[in-house]
Design a protein around this motif. Structure first.
Motif, PDB file in Angstrom:
ATOM      1  N   TRP A  97       0.844  -1.207   0.000  1.00  0.00           N
ATOM      2  CA  TRP A  97       0.000   0.000   0.000  1.00  0.00           C
ATOM      3  C   TRP A  97       0.874   1.249   0.000  1.00  0.00           C
ATOM      4  N   SER A  98       2.023   1.210   0.673  1.00  0.00           N
ATOM      5  CA  SER A  98       2.937   2.369   0.666  1.00  0.00           C
ATOM      6  C   SER A  98       3.502   2.572  -0.740  1.00  0.00           C
ATOM      7  N   ILE A  99       3.804   1.463  -1.422  1.00  0.00           N
ATOM      8  CA  ILE A  99       4.291   1.556  -2.811  1.00  0.00           C
ATOM      9  C   ILE A  99       3.213   2.204  -3.677  1.00  0.00           C
ATOM     10  N   ALA A 100       1.983   1.739  -3.518  1.00  0.00           N
ATOM     11  CA  ALA A 100       0.880   2.263  -4.332  1.00  0.00           C
ATOM     12  C   ALA A 100       0.658   3.750  -4.044  1.00  0.00           C
ATOM     13  N   MET A 101       0.709   4.138  -2.773  1.00  0.00           N
ATOM     14  CA  MET A 101       0.518   5.565  -2.439  1.00  0.00           C
ATOM     15  C   MET A 101       1.632   6.405  -3.045  1.00  0.00           C
ATOM     16  N   THR A 102       2.855   5.858  -3.046  1.00  0.00           N
ATOM     17  CA  THR A 102       3.995   6.584  -3.612  1.00  0.00           C
ATOM     18  C   THR A 102       3.798   6.804  -5.106  1.00  0.00           C
ATOM     19  N   LEU A 103       3.381   5.750  -5.809  1.00  0.00           N
ATOM     20  CA  LEU A 103       3.228   5.877  -7.265  1.00  0.00           C
ATOM     21  C   LEU A 103       2.072   6.817  -7.614  1.00  0.00           C
ATOM     22  N   LYS A 104       1.010   6.740  -6.840  1.00  0.00           N
ATOM     23  CA  LYS A 104      -0.138   7.625  -7.068  1.00  0.00           C
ATOM     24  C   LYS A 104       0.278   9.092  -6.865  1.00  0.00           C
ATOM     25  N   ALA A 105       1.185   9.319  -5.928  1.00  0.00           N
ATOM     26  CA  ALA A 105       1.596  10.699  -5.607  1.00  0.00           C
ATOM     27  C   ALA A 105       2.684  11.215  -6.548  1.00  0.00           C
ATOM     28  N   THR A 106       3.217  10.335  -7.409  1.00  0.00           N
ATOM     29  CA  THR A 106       4.288  10.756  -8.319  1.00  0.00           C
ATOM     30  C   THR A 106       3.645  11.215  -9.625  1.00  0.00           C
ATOM     31  N   SER A 107       3.525  12.525  -9.798  1.00  0.00           N
ATOM     32  CA  SER A 107       2.701  13.048 -10.904  1.00  0.00           C
ATOM     33  C   SER A 107       3.258  12.640 -12.265  1.00  0.00           C
ATOM     34  N   ASP A 108       4.594  12.501 -12.367  1.00  0.00           N
ATOM     35  CA  ASP A 108       5.147  12.127 -13.676  1.00  0.00           C
ATOM     36  C   ASP A 108       5.471  10.632 -13.768  1.00  0.00           C
ATOM     37  N   ALA A 109       4.826   9.806 -12.943  1.00  0.00           N
ATOM     38  CA  ALA A 109       4.967   8.344 -13.084  1.00  0.00           C
ATOM     39  C   ALA A 109       4.212   7.893 -14.322  1.00  0.00           C
ATOM     40  N   PRO A 110       4.584   6.751 -14.915  1.00  0.00           N
ATOM     41  CA  PRO A 110       3.808   6.246 -16.063  1.00  0.00           C
ATOM     42  C   PRO A 110       2.341   6.103 -15.670  1.00  0.00           C
ATOM     43  N   PRO A 111       1.414   6.407 -16.590  1.00  0.00           N
ATOM     44  CA  PRO A 111      -0.010   6.355 -16.224  1.00  0.00           C
ATOM     45  C   PRO A 111      -0.480   4.945 -15.870  1.00  0.00           C
ATOM     46  N   THR A 112       0.150   3.948 -16.479  1.00  0.00           N
ATOM     47  CA  THR A 112      -0.247   2.572 -16.174  1.00  0.00           C
ATOM     48  C   THR A 112       0.780   1.960 -15.245  1.00  0.00           C
ATOM     49  N   TRP A 113       0.356   1.637 -14.055  1.00  0.00           N
ATOM     50  CA  TRP A 113       1.265   0.956 -13.122  1.00  0.00           C
ATOM     51  C   TRP A 113       0.463  -0.002 -12.261  1.00  0.00           C
ATOM     52  N   LYS A 114       1.148  -1.030 -11.780  1.00  0.00           N
ATOM     53  CA  LYS A 114       0.474  -1.945 -10.861  1.00  0.00           C
ATOM     54  C   LYS A 114       1.477  -2.554  -9.892  1.00  0.00           C
ATOM     55  N   VAL A 115       0.947  -3.040  -8.790  1.00  0.00           N
ATOM     56  CA  VAL A 115       1.779  -3.615  -7.730  1.00  0.00           C
ATOM     57  C   VAL A 115       1.331  -5.057  -7.499  1.00  0.00           C
ATOM     58  N   LEU A 116       2.287  -5.982  -7.536  1.00  0.00           N
ATOM     59  CA  LEU A 116       2.005  -7.370  -7.157  1.00  0.00           C
ATOM     60  C   LEU A 116       2.509  -7.546  -5.719  1.00  0.00           C
ATOM     61  N   ALA A 117       1.647  -8.058  -4.858  1.00  0.00           N
ATOM     62  CA  ALA A 117       2.016  -8.251  -3.448  1.00  0.00           C
ATOM     63  C   ALA A 117       1.882  -9.724  -3.103  1.00  0.00           C
ATOM     64  N   THR A 118       2.968 -10.362  -2.675  1.00  0.00           N
ATOM     65  CA  THR A 118       2.926 -11.796  -2.380  1.00  0.00           C
ATOM     66  C   THR A 118       3.524 -12.082  -1.000  1.00  0.00           C
ATOM     67  N   ASP A 119       3.098 -13.197  -0.443  1.00  0.00           N
ATOM     68  CA  ASP A 119       3.662 -13.678   0.824  1.00  0.00           C
ATOM     69  C   ASP A 119       3.357 -15.168   0.910  1.00  0.00           C
ATOM     70  N   ILE A 120       4.166 -15.884   1.675  1.00  0.00           N
ATOM     71  CA  ILE A 120       3.917 -17.318   1.854  1.00  0.00           C
ATOM     72  C   ILE A 120       2.757 -17.569   2.820  1.00  0.00           C
ATOM     73  N   ASP A 121       2.500 -16.597   3.694  1.00  0.00           N
ATOM     74  CA  ASP A 121       1.571 -16.781   4.804  1.00  0.00           C
ATOM     75  C   ASP A 121       0.155 -16.387   4.365  1.00  0.00           C
ATOM     76  N   ALA A 122      -0.694 -17.416   4.176  1.00  0.00           N
ATOM     77  CA  ALA A 122      -2.047 -17.177   3.646  1.00  0.00           C
ATOM     78  C   ALA A 122      -2.867 -16.299   4.583  1.00  0.00           C
ATOM     79  N   GLU A 123      -2.677 -16.448   5.886  1.00  0.00           N
ATOM     80  CA  GLU A 123      -3.500 -15.685   6.834  1.00  0.00           C
ATOM     81  C   GLU A 123      -3.143 -14.204   6.796  1.00  0.00           C
ATOM     82  N   ILE A 124      -1.847 -13.923   6.762  1.00  0.00           N
ATOM     83  CA  ILE A 124      -1.415 -12.512   6.767  1.00  0.00           C
ATOM     84  C   ILE A 124      -1.780 -11.853   5.430  1.00  0.00           C
ATOM     85  N   LEU A 125      -1.792 -12.666   4.379  1.00  0.00           N
ATOM     86  CA  LEU A 125      -2.152 -12.147   3.052  1.00  0.00           C
ATOM     87  C   LEU A 125      -3.615 -11.680   3.041  1.00  0.00           C
ATOM     88  N   GLU A 126      -4.475 -12.384   3.776  1.00  0.00           N
ATOM     89  CA  GLU A 126      -5.885 -11.957   3.872  1.00  0.00           C
ATOM     90  C   GLU A 126      -5.975 -10.576   4.516  1.00  0.00           C
TER      91      GLU A 126
END
Ligand SMILES: C[S@@+](CC[C@H](N)C(=O)[O-])C[C@H]1O[C@@H](n2cnc3c(N)ncnc32)[C@H](O)[C@@H]1O
Length: 273
Positions: free
Chosen positions: A120-149
């Motif tokens: 979420w911090s990565i996403a907030m950073t990219l959203k706040a970067t006015s000259d970032a590419p218009p298309t961006w996405k973040v993949l978030a992974t973890d081994i721990d299924a519970e924490i991922l929820e």
């Protein structure tokens, strides 16, 4: 044999070794040989809930019961994290995004995302970067299924968001009715994708990344596994892409394609540098 004493459980050396072996095989996590009390503290409630009076029958069960084994890994992983942890990495990310080609989707991977504060911090950073590419996405992974929820839920006690700047908080979170929790708004949710992934297993996703955050997880692996993971991560970076590691993650033998560009940040050699 492991067994019961009054209100706690003992774990004997063979059972403790089995726990270490299973955790190493499932998650690559190395438990130090003096962590018996941690193992008892993290697993005792589950052992009891299953009606066992010691660790041996519990360990027999997790050897062949997949959901139970998932819970075992979840109980033994350390999920400490925070919003904008090591703020200088997010400044470097904004800089990278600002200089990236505007015609190509900008992709970031948070490779051990815990309860989500990092992606979420990565996403907030990219959203706040006015000259970032218009298309961006973040993949978030973890081994721990519970924490991922929890990461996917994106709901945090107000005090846990103390490190988020007020203007970002106002833009990207809405308070619940009690005012005690903040929920990530939908606009940010549409940019972040969650998946369970073991860094020591297969990585089924396609394509390469402009930036990979793999922070505060390698410390739990053996030196050999650290190296293997860093090599594989490097191969998943676009030329000019940046790998961010945790502050205490000394990786012996950083691959030659990586150039240090600041505190625990490494750029893959090639275009865009
Ligand atoms: C201490 S947290 C780090 C969270 C975040 N990256 C940060 O720096 O704030 C470590 C995370 O690594 C995850 N983890 C442990 N072993 C893993 C593995 N083999 N593959 C993927 N994630 C793993 C844990 O579940 C935990 O959520």
């Amino acid at each position: 044999m492991s067994g019961t004493t009054s209100d706690t459980l003992d774990i004997d050396p063979p059972a403790f070794e089995r726990v270490r072996r299973l955790l190493r095989a499932r998650a690559g996590i190395e438990l130090a040989d003096n962590r018996q009390s941690l193992v008892v503290a993290r697993l005792m409630r589950r052992v009891r809930a299953l009606g066992f009076d010691g660790f041996d029958p519990y360990l027999d069960l997790i050897e062949h019961d997949e959901p139970e084994c998932t819970q075992f890994v979840s109980a033994l992983t350390t999920n400490v994290t925070d919003f904008f942890r090591e703020r200088h990495h997010f400044e470097a990310l904004a800089d990278l995004a600002a200089r990236a080609s505007k015609n190509v989707p900008f992709k970031v991977w948070s490779a051990a995302c815990s309860s989500g504060q990092e992606p979420w911090s990565i996403a907030m950073t990219l959203k706040a970067t006015s000259d970032a590419p218009p298309t961006w996405k973040v993949l978030a992974t973890d081994i721990d299924a519970e924490i991922l929820e929890k990461a996917k839920d994106g709901v945090y006690p107000v005090e846990q968001a103390a490190a988020v700047a007020p203007e970002l908080k106002a833009a990207h979170f809405s308070p619940d009715r009690t005012g005690c929790y903040l929920r990530v708004r939908d606009a940010l949710r549409s940019r972040v994708f969650f998946a369970q992934l073991n860094l020591l297993g297969d990585w089924p996703m396609k394509g390469d990344f402009d930036a990979i955050f793999c922070r505060n997880v390698l410390i739990y692996f053996s030196p050999e596994n650290r190296l293997t993971v860093v090599r594989r991560l490097t191969a998943r970076l676009k030329p000019g892409g940046v790998l961010f590691l945790g502050h205490s993650e000394a990786v012996l033998g950083i691959p030659s394609e990586l150039t240090p560009i600041g505190k625990t940040a490494f750029r893959r050699t090639g275009a865009q540098a």
